[in-house]
Scaffold this active site. Structure first.
Site, PDB file in Angstrom:
ATOM      1  N   ASP A  26       6.090   0.524   6.675  1.00 55.61           N
ATOM      2  CA  ASP A  26       4.642   0.376   6.489  1.00 55.61           C
ATOM      3  C   ASP A  26       4.115   1.492   5.608  1.00 55.61           C
ATOM      4  O   ASP A  26       3.726   2.542   6.110  1.00 55.61           O
ATOM      5  CB  ASP A  26       3.964   0.389   7.869  1.00 55.61           C
ATOM      6  CG  ASP A  26       2.484   0.095   7.803  1.00 55.61           C
ATOM      7  OD1 ASP A  26       2.040  -0.388   6.764  1.00 55.61           O
ATOM      8  OD2 ASP A  26       1.780   0.363   8.788  1.00 55.61           O
TER       9      ASP A  26
ATOM     10  N   HIS B 143       0.831  -1.212   0.000  1.00 52.59           N
ATOM     11  CA  HIS B 143       0.000   0.000   0.000  1.00 52.59           C
ATOM     12  C   HIS B 143       0.863   1.259   0.000  1.00 52.59           C
ATOM     13  O   HIS B 143       1.862   1.348   0.700  1.00 52.59           O
ATOM     14  CB  HIS B 143      -1.038   0.004   1.123  1.00 52.59           C
ATOM     15  CG  HIS B 143      -0.514   0.000   2.523  1.00 52.59           C
ATOM     16  ND1 HIS B 143      -0.204   1.156   3.203  1.00 52.59           N
ATOM     17  CD2 HIS B 143      -0.267  -1.015   3.388  1.00 52.59           C
ATOM     18  CE1 HIS B 143       0.194   0.850   4.424  1.00 52.59           C
ATOM     19  NE2 HIS B 143       0.183  -0.466   4.561  1.00 52.59           N
TER      20      HIS B 143
ATOM     21  N   GLU C  23      -4.851   1.794   2.598  1.00 48.64           N
ATOM     22  CA  GLU C  23      -4.954   0.617   3.473  1.00 48.64           C
ATOM     23  C   GLU C  23      -5.148   1.037   4.914  1.00 48.64           C
ATOM     24  O   GLU C  23      -5.829   0.382   5.689  1.00 48.64           O
ATOM     25  CB  GLU C  23      -3.686  -0.244   3.340  1.00 48.64           C
ATOM     26  CG  GLU C  23      -3.763  -1.581   4.060  1.00 48.64           C
ATOM     27  CD  GLU C  23      -3.273  -1.559   5.501  1.00 48.64           C
ATOM     28  OE1 GLU C  23      -3.448  -2.552   6.204  1.00 48.64           O
ATOM     29  OE2 GLU C  23      -2.713  -0.532   5.955  1.00 48.64           O
ATOM     30  N   GLU C  24      -4.530   2.178   5.283  1.00 52.47           N
ATOM     31  CA  GLU C  24      -4.449   2.526   6.701  1.00 52.47           C
ATOM     32  C   GLU C  24      -5.763   2.950   7.328  1.00 52.47           C
ATOM     33  O   GLU C  24      -6.020   2.644   8.485  1.00 52.47           O
ATOM     34  CB  GLU C  24      -3.403   3.635   6.921  1.00 52.47           C
ATOM     35  CG  GLU C  24      -1.968   3.217   6.613  1.00 52.47           C
ATOM     36  CD  GLU C  24      -1.433   2.168   7.594  1.00 52.47           C
ATOM     37  OE1 GLU C  24      -2.180   1.723   8.465  1.00 52.47           O
ATOM     38  OE2 GLU C  24      -0.254   1.800   7.454  1.00 52.47           O
TER      39      GLU C  24
ATOM     40  N   ASP D  52       3.415  -6.482   3.419  1.00 55.52           N
ATOM     41  CA  ASP D  52       3.032  -5.404   4.343  1.00 55.52           C
ATOM     42  C   ASP D  52       3.382  -5.790   5.779  1.00 55.52           C
ATOM     43  O   ASP D  52       2.565  -5.651   6.681  1.00 55.52           O
ATOM     44  CB  ASP D  52       1.525  -5.098   4.196  1.00 55.52           C
ATOM     45  CG  ASP D  52       1.104  -3.867   4.994  1.00 55.52           C
ATOM     46  OD1 ASP D  52       1.982  -3.086   5.402  1.00 55.52           O
ATOM     47  OD2 ASP D  52      -0.111  -3.704   5.221  1.00 55.52           O
TER      48      ASP D  52
ATOM     49  N   HIS E 297       3.515   2.925  12.627  1.00 50.56           N
ATOM     50  CA  HIS E 297       2.625   4.087  12.797  1.00 50.56           C
ATOM     51  C   HIS E 297       3.225   5.160  13.710  1.00 50.56           C
ATOM     52  O   HIS E 297       2.475   5.860  14.397  1.00 50.56           O
ATOM     53  CB  HIS E 297       1.263   3.660  13.375  1.00 50.56           C
ATOM     54  CG  HIS E 297       0.491   2.734  12.477  1.00 50.56           C
ATOM     55  ND1 HIS E 297      -0.743   2.240  12.810  1.00 50.56           N
ATOM     56  CD2 HIS E 297       0.767   2.225  11.251  1.00 50.56           C
ATOM     57  CE1 HIS E 297      -1.185   1.461  11.842  1.00 50.56           C
ATOM     58  NE2 HIS E 297      -0.278   1.431  10.882  1.00 50.56           N
TER      59      HIS E 297
HETATM   60 ZN   LIG Z   1       0.587  -1.522   6.304  1.00 50.99          ZN
END
Ligand SMILES: [Zn+2]
Length: 459
Positions: free
Chosen positions: A288, A276, A322-323, A348, A419
């Protein structure tokens, strides 16, 4: 029918269906060894993949859905696919949510004054302009919350759930606001979802329930969560002020990006591979999931550079959003469900030493992939096992398409960075990145080359 006849028929069926003889391990090894050598040598030969990753992350920055950073990053990805010589390069429209953070802070007012680091969770509403000031009540889990139901009203609730595993901890991030609001809390906080205690904040998506009042929902560091817990244990009720300006704007147009290597024998059978393109607004989303997108791009580029012609079409794909919405994977399914897909690959889970090829699909194919294990061992200590999948490829997998991913040995480190501001390119080891790319290129090439009918979304 005698036993010999049955065995002969079964053997014939196996050979006919799979195209491989009885001695498959050796057959697959011998057949793909020369091409595996070339792929591995090429993948390990330079740092061009790492440089692309650095460009994607460092030049465009964090890529939250709706951001101008993401628009620029997607333009770049499309141009790279075109310049690299992929065919049918496309940007397909996807409407995505648009949440923005704005200014935010937290102050401890009593028993002393201090700043507390805070970040709103994705999708949260803002506080009123004066912020929210209230006493804090700390709980460890939902059970404790339920037992204190009549003490929550008017308080800021803190979920101080220690990190056991992601699946458990993330429940508080996603559902915490509605659990707290149900009992009348005026705001809710979580201990950042991470095993690492380094004063780091971790964001991520959260949800509301329309039947329960919406309250601001944010994360604080594990250290501050522990401190507030200790104060409560001492019989002190901390009072804090939270301020945040975050808001949800109208949905905005974004894109799934893709480009093909057209199959030489079965051009209408597609293997879609990627990750993503969007990330959270902290850090630069290196693990990520810029790494997944660039790994797929580079795996395709290696096949092109080596002049390897896969029998089936390989589609490099950057799924968007995606998030905080998963809209890219859903839009891809809606747009492409009438094309036969035989495999979806999503990368991922960050970049660490690869340790497995994870496959979700028929046992008969898993068995053939296992025969290729000695080839993957040339890259790293990789075994073939069950379990491939991902958020973006989930919708196609639900239609019957097998899924695959390269698994890695992260020793829990992925969630150190996940994140957070710490998810940056310096955390990516270039050698592990190249190994992951080699594993992807080899896996999809072998899969694309099977000379029997592969299962997929269309019979
Ligand atoms: Zn991800």
């Amino acid at each position: 029918m005698n036993r010999f006849a049955i065995i002969t028929i079964l053997l014939y069926l196996f050979v006919f269906q799979t195209g491989f003889s009885q001695n498959d391990s050796l057959t697959i090894y011998n057949k793909y060894k020369p091409i595996a050598d070339k792929i591995i040598q090429k993948a390990f030969s330079d740092s061009s993949a790492f440089n692309k990753l650095a460009y994607f992350c460092d030049v465009f920055g964090p890529r939250l859905s709706g951001s101008s950073n993401l628009v620029k990053a997607l333009d770049w990805l499309k141009t790279e696919l075109q310049n690299d010589g992929f065919e049918n390069v496309k940007a397909e429209e996807v409407m995505v949510p648009h949440w923005v953070r704005g200014r935010e802070y937290c102050r401890l007012l009593s028993p002393r004054e201090a700043n507390i680091s805070l970040n709103s969770l994705g999708g949260s509403i803002s506080t009123p302009p004066e912020g929210v000031t209230a006493p804090v009540i700390v709980v460890n889990d939902v059970k404790e919350l339920d037992s204190l139901a009549d003490k929550i009203k008017g308080k800021i609730l803190l979920f101080n759930e220690p990190f056991i595993n992601y699946g458990q901890a993330v429940q508080y991030r996603f559902y915490g606001a509605k659990w707290a609001a149900k009992y009348g809390a005026v705001a809710s906080l979580i201990r950042s979802v991470s095993p690492l205690e380094h004063q780091n904040l971790h964001t991520g998506v959260m949800g509301y329930n329309d039947s329960i009042p919406k309250i601001p929902h944010a994360a604080i560091t594990p250290e501050d969560a522990s401190m507030l817990q200790r104060m409560q244990n001492l019989g002190i009720t901390p009072i804090i002020n939270i301020y945040s300006e975050c808001k949800t704007l109208p949905d905005t147009m974004s894109h799934n990006i893709m480009g093909d290597i057209t199959g030489s024998v079965y051009p209408n059978e597609i293997i879609a591979i990627g990750g993503h393109t969007d990330s959270w607004d902290l850090g630069t989303g290196a693990h990520d999931d810029a790494s997944g997108v660039i790994a797929a791009l580079q795996a395709g580029r290696i096949l092109l550079d080596l002049g390897i012609k896969p029998k089936r079409t390989i589609r490099i794909t950057g799924w968007v959003n995606e998030e905080n919405g998963s809209r890219g994977g859903i839009a891809y399914r809606d747009k492409h469900k009438n094309e036969k897909h035989v495999l979806m690959l999503e990368q991922d889970s960050g970049i660490f030493p690869p340790e497995s090829i994870r496959f979700t699909g028929p046992d008969s194919i898993l068995k053939l992939l296992k025969y290729a294990e000695p080839l993957f061992k040339q890259i790293a200590d990789i075994k073939v096992d069950i379990g491939g999948g991902g958020v973006d490829i989930g919708p196609m997998m639900k239609l019957g398409v097998p899924g695959i991913s390269v698994g890695n040995e992260d020793n829990g480190k992925y969630f150190w960075y996940h994140h957070s501001n710490a998810d940056t390119v310096d955390k990516i080891n270039p050698h592990n990145f190249n190994k992951t790319i080699a594993a992807i290129a080899l896996a999809i090439y072998i899969y694309s080359d099977f000379n029997f009918e592969l299962p997929g979304n269309i019979k």
